[in-house]
Design a protein around this motif. Structure first.
Motif, mmCIF file in Angstrom:
data_model
loop_
_atom_site.group_PDB
_atom_site.id
_atom_site.type_symbol
_atom_site.label_atom_id
_atom_site.label_comp_id
_atom_site.label_asym_id
_atom_site.label_seq_id
_atom_site.Cartn_x
_atom_site.Cartn_y
_atom_site.Cartn_z
ATOM 1 N N MET A 57 0.801 -1.219 0.000
ATOM 2 C CA MET A 57 0.000 0.000 0.000
ATOM 3 C C MET A 57 0.840 1.278 0.000
ATOM 4 N N LEU A 58 1.861 1.321 0.842
ATOM 5 C CA LEU A 58 2.678 2.532 0.921
ATOM 6 C C LEU A 58 3.429 2.779 -0.380
ATOM 7 N N SER A 59 4.036 1.743 -0.948
ATOM 8 C CA SER A 59 4.786 1.957 -2.187
ATOM 9 C C SER A 59 3.855 2.316 -3.344
ATOM 10 N N VAL A 60 2.663 1.750 -3.388
ATOM 11 C CA VAL A 60 1.698 2.103 -4.443
ATOM 12 C C VAL A 60 1.207 3.538 -4.244
ATOM 13 N N PHE A 61 1.027 3.943 -2.993
ATOM 14 C CA PHE A 61 0.626 5.321 -2.689
ATOM 15 C C PHE A 61 1.690 6.303 -3.187
ATOM 16 N N VAL A 62 2.960 6.040 -2.867
ATOM 17 C CA VAL A 62 4.059 6.908 -3.313
ATOM 18 C C VAL A 62 4.122 6.933 -4.838
ATOM 19 N N PHE A 63 3.951 5.773 -5.445
ATOM 20 C CA PHE A 63 3.914 5.678 -6.904
ATOM 21 C C PHE A 63 2.812 6.592 -7.457
ATOM 22 N N GLY A 64 1.641 6.578 -6.835
ATOM 23 C CA GLY A 64 0.526 7.429 -7.260
ATOM 24 C C GLY A 64 0.856 8.907 -7.153
ATOM 25 N N ILE A 65 1.519 9.295 -6.070
ATOM 26 C CA ILE A 65 1.929 10.699 -5.885
ATOM 27 C C ILE A 65 2.879 11.115 -7.007
ATOM 28 N N ILE A 66 3.831 10.256 -7.326
ATOM 29 C CA ILE A 66 4.783 10.560 -8.403
ATOM 30 C C ILE A 66 4.042 10.734 -9.728
ATOM 31 N N CYS A 67 3.083 9.852 -10.003
ATOM 32 C CA CYS A 67 2.304 9.972 -11.247
ATOM 33 C C CYS A 67 1.487 11.259 -11.272
ATOM 34 N N CYS A 68 0.943 11.663 -10.128
ATOM 35 C CA CYS A 68 0.219 12.943 -10.054
ATOM 36 C C CYS A 68 1.162 14.101 -10.356
ATOM 37 N N PHE A 69 2.354 14.052 -9.789
ATOM 38 C CA PHE A 69 3.341 15.093 -10.043
ATOM 39 C C PHE A 69 3.675 15.166 -11.532
ATOM 40 N N LEU A 70 3.912 14.012 -12.138
ATOM 41 C CA LEU A 70 4.246 13.990 -13.562
ATOM 42 C C LEU A 70 3.110 14.568 -14.400
ATOM 43 N N TYR A 71 1.901 14.180 -14.075
ATOM 44 C CA TYR A 71 0.746 14.672 -14.832
ATOM 45 C C TYR A 71 0.552 16.175 -14.627
ATOM 46 N N ASP A 72 0.652 16.621 -13.383
ATOM 47 C CA ASP A 72 0.451 18.032 -13.084
ATOM 48 C C ASP A 72 1.538 18.893 -13.708
ATOM 49 N N ARG A 73 2.741 18.410 -13.656
ATOM 50 C CA ARG A 73 3.882 19.176 -14.162
ATOM 51 C C ARG A 73 3.890 19.277 -15.689
ATOM 52 N N THR A 74 3.547 18.181 -16.356
ATOM 53 C CA THR A 74 3.625 18.163 -17.818
ATOM 54 C C THR A 74 2.295 18.498 -18.496
ATOM 55 N N LYS A 75 1.202 18.378 -17.748
ATOM 56 C CA LYS A 75 -0.157 18.550 -18.297
ATOM 57 C C LYS A 75 -0.420 17.565 -19.432
ATOM 58 N N ASN A 76 0.202 16.389 -19.328
ATOM 59 C CA ASN A 76 0.096 15.387 -20.379
ATOM 60 C C ASN A 76 0.035 13.999 -19.740
ATOM 61 N N ILE A 77 -1.043 13.269 -19.971
ATOM 62 C CA ILE A 77 -1.247 11.952 -19.369
ATOM 63 C C ILE A 77 -0.242 10.922 -19.887
ATOM 64 N N PHE A 78 0.407 11.225 -20.992
ATOM 65 C CA PHE A 78 1.407 10.325 -21.563
ATOM 66 C C PHE A 78 2.521 10.001 -20.565
ATOM 67 N N PHE A 79 2.977 10.981 -19.794
ATOM 68 C CA PHE A 79 4.107 10.765 -18.883
ATOM 69 C C PHE A 79 3.782 9.802 -17.741
ATOM 70 N N PRO A 80 2.666 9.968 -17.038
ATOM 71 C CA PRO A 80 2.372 8.952 -16.019
ATOM 72 C C PRO A 80 2.104 7.573 -16.621
ATOM 73 N N ILE A 81 1.512 7.523 -17.800
ATOM 74 C CA ILE A 81 1.302 6.223 -18.456
ATOM 75 C C ILE A 81 2.653 5.589 -18.776
ATOM 76 N N LEU A 82 3.555 6.369 -19.327
ATOM 77 C CA LEU A 82 4.886 5.865 -19.648
ATOM 78 C C LEU A 82 5.620 5.405 -18.390
ATOM 79 N N PHE A 83 5.550 6.197 -17.333
ATOM 80 C CA PHE A 83 6.178 5.826 -16.072
ATOM 81 C C PHE A 83 5.617 4.505 -15.560
ATOM 82 N N HIS A 84 4.316 4.363 -15.622
ATOM 83 C CA HIS A 84 3.640 3.153 -15.162
ATOM 84 C C HIS A 84 4.090 1.944 -15.989
ATOM 85 N N ILE A 85 4.169 2.121 -17.294
ATOM 86 C CA ILE A 85 4.619 1.033 -18.176
ATOM 87 C C ILE A 85 6.056 0.634 -17.853
#
Length: 140
Positions: A57-85
């Motif tokens: 749970m904790l590592s998935v939560f941190v992962f989610g925060i990082i994806c939010c940061f990537l999305y917010d910073r780039t304004k592009n869903i491609f980056f969190p998708i790429l990170f997740h992949i």
């Protein structure tokens, strides 16, 4: 070797749908009403809960925060998708070949050693992101 279903699910389907739902819809909606931090926390809590794995749970939560940061910073869903992949591919490879040497459907998708996997995947992603941002000229 994990089944083709596990590979497709973990590498394509999950990153695409989870990022579209949790960052592209939930986080984006919350961000219109609340601060980045509160929106990221709420969407990441939901994200970690749906994974139904208390040990991760904790590592998935941190992962989610990082994806939010990537999305917010780039304004592009491609980056969190790429990170997740990239994260899921490297998790499958690390788990299969370097950590537990076996499948059992990749230890019920990355079971043990998640802190190690998160650290290694983070390093891999930072290297990938550094190269990618130079190609598309995104500044962090």
């Amino acid at each position: 070797m994990p089944s083709i279903y596990v590979i497709l699910s973990a590498v394509i389907i999950a990153p695409l749908f989870e990022e579209l739902i949790f960052r592209g819809f939930i986080f984006k909606y919350l961000k219109k009403k609340y601060s980045f931090l509160l929106s990221a926390i709420i969407s990441s809590v939901f994200f970690s809960v749906i994974h139904l794995n208390p040990t991760r749970m904790l590592s998935v939560f941190v992962f989610g925060i990082i994806c939010c940061f990537l999305y917010d910073r780039t304004k592009n869903i491609f980056f969190p998708i790429l990170f997740h992949i990239v994260f899921n591919i490297s998790s499958l490879i690390l788990t299969k070949y370097f950590i537990n040497y076996g499948s059992e459907e990749i230890n019920t998708i990355y079971g043990e050693n998640t802190l190690f996997l998160t650290l290694v995947n983070g390093i891999i992603f930072i290297l990938c992101l550094g190269s990618l941002t130079k190609l598309i000229k995104v500044k962090f």
